[in-house]
Design an enzyme around this catalytic site. Structure first.
Site, short mmCIF file in Angstrom:
data_model
loop_
_atom_site.label_atom_id
_atom_site.label_comp_id
_atom_site.label_asym_id
_atom_site.label_seq_id
_atom_site.Cartn_x
_atom_site.Cartn_y
_atom_site.Cartn_z
N GLY A 225 54.29 9.49 77.90
CA GLY A 225 53.72 10.79 77.55
C GLY A 225 52.39 10.59 76.84
O GLY A 225 52.27 10.79 75.64
N TYR A 226 51.39 10.20 77.59
CA TYR A 226 50.13 9.77 76.99
C TYR A 226 49.01 10.81 77.07
O TYR A 226 48.39 11.15 76.07
CB TYR A 226 49.63 8.49 77.68
N GLU B 115 50.35 -3.19 79.79
CA GLU B 115 49.93 -2.48 81.00
C GLU B 115 48.57 -2.98 81.46
O GLU B 115 48.29 -3.06 82.64
CB GLU B 115 49.87 -0.97 80.72
N THR C 68 54.61 10.66 84.84
CA THR C 68 55.28 10.30 86.10
C THR C 68 56.71 9.86 85.81
O THR C 68 56.93 9.05 84.90
CB THR C 68 54.49 9.18 86.79
#
Lengths: 397, 345
Positions: free
Chosen positions: A127-128, A243, A161
């Protein structure tokens, strides 16, 4: 320096066979059809099956729900999952978030979640990005306000997503709007079944489904806070650096750079190459014998070879941008057949080139736009000065 | 093609390779200031520097031990060539090393191989097959009496009494026309094996030239970055502006990919020469592109100053194309790269 084939022990060979046989069984045509239809990057039956083998966190000890695999077997598994085209977006975000959970979550909560995550029953999404924020995730405006032992969340996030297939989202919130930009953030692991959470589908023309998630007076216990209050930026850095591909082991058992879409591009190139070998021009000549075709195709092959060896963040930029440029060129080389959809009369290898062209466009944005990474390359690889903008250090709304 | 092959992806240099890189890096940096490069123009050859390269072992290291060499691998040789490219050293080392290796493999006379190992006789290679009596431009032929050439007859050593006349060129290289009818010629080898030796030599020349082009790109980038850090506009260093920073970020990206592809190709050529014979060609295509982009971007970052003869970037800009073009049209290499894929899928 070493590019040799890894010699497998009998046990490792047996493991490779076991993986292939297992994936043959669980990754059915129905799984691929489901992925084409939903664009979820996730298949629950496959995810749970992988969890039952300890293959979602294969390096973890068996008693923790992993498979205790050595580095070679981890690489075998990773390559076989790619070969079998296992939908893996949610597995990947779950892995990223777990790194932060392990570091920053309440130890009891982490201990409670660990076996569930390993088994595949609990999954995490990111949830960025705020709707106004995009890649500038430190500019988050979604508000969290303390209320006794709870926090109340209000705001929204885009590009979450997998939210509809996950149990928790790793949420970045603004807890002190008066503090400097990076000092007023706090992270939470928010249960997605909380009242006030609404998930709406967003479709991309890459065929993926992502989500907008709305938070209206969502109450979350302080137990779900990750890391210290207003120290959210540090809490987030763990999975973010993972990431971005920091910390590559030096045993040669992982990719050199971060590949964004190179495998999809190679699938399309290989399909075009096979097409060229079986297709004749109106004048009866074989496409594969056309030197102009070969020259242009060769240029694309060089780009994929370069992408595979361009290190770290530079590889992330190179692979994505060369893919976007190159797939457009590949379609020109093949013609309208290249854009026939899966199942259409005459579609090339199940529409693999059509898919690759649509999918390519998102790769320049996932995990931060290529421009964000070019800034990082300029500053961290070249040592160029950082440009100070009004919102660099201050929270500007 | 096996896209999911379980191979190592390890580009790290071992201690010996690191020593080669550092040893030749120090050597070229100390011995080749830009003034020496300018003084060697227009021929592009400094005889004193050549003697010092010989003394460093540059001419012998790539030959097998039985031919008086050190049996250095192509990985070692690309490390040397990159360091040479970083200072655009005016010595014909790439052509000479490749031609010497070919000479030794093709059974050239022991005395000539020994003289080549000691740098007394400079040898070079005609990169295009000889067709009829057609002349061709051959790299470094203006300083080499001996030219190896491939034709329908086989692999031939052509020897002149004196090197052919230099033809002035943009890259200030010792370029000369090679006339297959001139001088003496001796047929060294014939048949498919000889042709394969020739093709391998051309691939080696492209691989080492690719490494030198990576060196050119690296030095060009450094000049551009230094300028971008110190030059100021509107109160900030120009390198803080994305319009300046992003092209430089693109350059280091292209350059890093080129360097690693050169190393990977050198590893395959050394350890599994039949597995990926197209990789040196792919590396050459990418390195030529990276050097072209790096030198242009760096010159442009320096504005009008970057367009002056006085600026060192001019040395790199003119050689980026001046060296890469000697290998012929990269389109030919791209076609071979594509053909290798078509044969594999």
């Amino acid at each position: 320096m070493d590019f040799s084939t890894v010699e497998l022990t009998p046990e490792q060979q047996a493991f490779q066979q076991e993986v292939r046989a297992f994936l043959d069984e669980i990754v059915t045509e129905e799984v691929h059809e489901h992925e084409r239809r939903t664009g979820d990057g996730f298949n629950e039956a496959v995810h749970l099956a992988l969890g039952s083998k300890g293959w979602l966190f294969p390096a973890w000890p068996v008693e923790d729900g992993g498979a205790g695999l050595d580095r070679v077997c981890q690489r075998i598994l990773a390559l076989e999952l790619l070969r079998a085209r296992v939908p893996g977006i949610t597995a990947s975000t779950t892995g990223l978030v777990w790194a932060a959970v392990e570091l920053s979550a309440d130890p009891e909560l982490a201990a409670q979640l660990k076996p569930e995550v390993a088994a595949g029953r609990v999954r995490f999404c990111l949830g960025y990005s705020d709707p106004e924020g995009g890649s500038d995730i430190a500019g988050a405006t979604l508000r969290a306000v303390r209320d006794g032992d709870e926090w109340v969340l209000n705001g929204s996030k885009l590009w979450t997503t997998g939210a509809h297939n996950c149990q928790y989202t790793f949420l970045i919130t603004r807890t002190d709007p008066e503090a400097p930009k990076h000092k007023g953030l706090t992270m939470f692991l928010v249960p997605l079944d909380s009242p006030g959470v609404e998930i709406q589908a967003i479709r991309t023309y890459g065929g993926e489904r992502t989500n907008a998630v709305y938070y209206t007076d969502v109450h979350v216990s302080d137990r779900h806070r990750m890391g210290e209050v207003n120290a959210g930026w540090a809490t987030l850095q763990g999975p973010l650096s993972a990431e971005h591909g920091a910390g590559r082991p030096d045993d040669g058992l992982s990719d050199i750079g971060i590949l964004m879409g190179t495998r999809e591009f190679e699938d399309a190139i290989d399909a075009a190459a096979r097409w060229a070998r079986r297709t004749t021009r109106p004048d009866g000549t074989l496409v594969a014998d056309d030197p102009v075709f070969l020259d242009r195709l060769g240029a694309l092959v060089v780009e994929t070879e370069v992408s595979r060896v361009t290190p770290g963040l530079m590889g992330r930029v190179k692979s994505s941008l060369s893919y976007i440029d190159g797939i457009a060129e590949l379609i020109d080389l093949v013609g309208p057949e290249a854009l026939l959809a899966h199942g259409a009369d005459g579609a090339i290898e199940g529409g693999v080139i059509d898919y690759a062209h649509r999918f390519a466009q998102g790769t320049a944005t996932y995990g931060g736009t290529t421009e964000v990474f070019k800034n990082m390359i300029a500053q961290h690889v070249l040592g160029l000065p950082r440009l100070s903008l009004p919102g660099s250090k201050q929270f500007v709304r | 093609m096996e896209r999911f092959e379980l191979r190592r992806q390890d580009l790290s240099l071992d201690d010996d390779q690191q020593a080669v890189r550092e040893g030749f890096g120090d050597f070229f940096t100390k011995q080749v200031p830009s003034s020496l490069v300018r003084d060697a123009e227009p021929l592009g050859f400094d005889a004193d520097l050549w003697q010092r390269v010989v003394a460093m072992g540059g001419t012998s290291m790539g030959l097998p031990e039985e031919a008086g060499g050190d049996g250095a691998t192509l990985v070692d040789l690309v490390l040397v060539a990159e360091e040479l490219g970083k200072v655009v050293a005016p010595v014909p080392l790439v052509s000479h090393v490749v031609a010497s290796r070919l000479l030794a493999r093709a059974g050239g006379a022991d005395e000539l191989v020994a003289a080549a190992a000691e740098g007394e006789r400079i040898v070079t290679l005609a990169l295009q097959p000889v067709v009829g009596g057609n002349r061709q431009l051959v790299p470094d032929a203006a300083v080499a009496r001996d030219v190896l050439a491939w034709s329908g007859e086989g692999l031939t050593l052509h020897t002149l009494a004196e090197p052919a006349a230099h033809v002035p060129n943009q890259g200030s290289t010792p370029l000369a026309w090679f006339d297959p009818a001139a001088g003496e010629s001796a047929l060294l080898a014939t048949g498919p094996e000889a042709e394969q030796l020739f093709r391998t030599a051309v691939a080696e020349w492209k691989l080492l030239t690719a490494a030198a082009l990576v060196g050119i790109a690296a030095s060009a980038l450094q000049l551009g970055v230094e300028f971008a850090k110190s030059r100021r506009t509107l109160g900030v260093a120009i390198g803080a502006l994305q319009g300046v920073a992003f092209p430089l970020a693109d350059v280091v990206t292209e350059l890093s990919g080129a360097r690693n592809l050169v190393l990977k190709a050198a590893w395959y050529a050394t350890h599994e020469p039949d597995a990926r014979p197209e990789l040196p060609l792919a590396a050459f295509v990418q390195a030529a592109h990276a050097a072209t982009e790096a030198t242009w971007v760096s010159a442009h970052v320096q504005g009008g100053l970057g367009f002056t003869v006085e600026a060192d970037i001019s040395l790199f800009f003119l050689r980026a194309k001046g060296w890469s073009v000697l290998g012929g049209d990269p389109g030919q290499d791209r076609r071979q790269v594509a053909a290798a894929l078509l044969a594999a899928v």
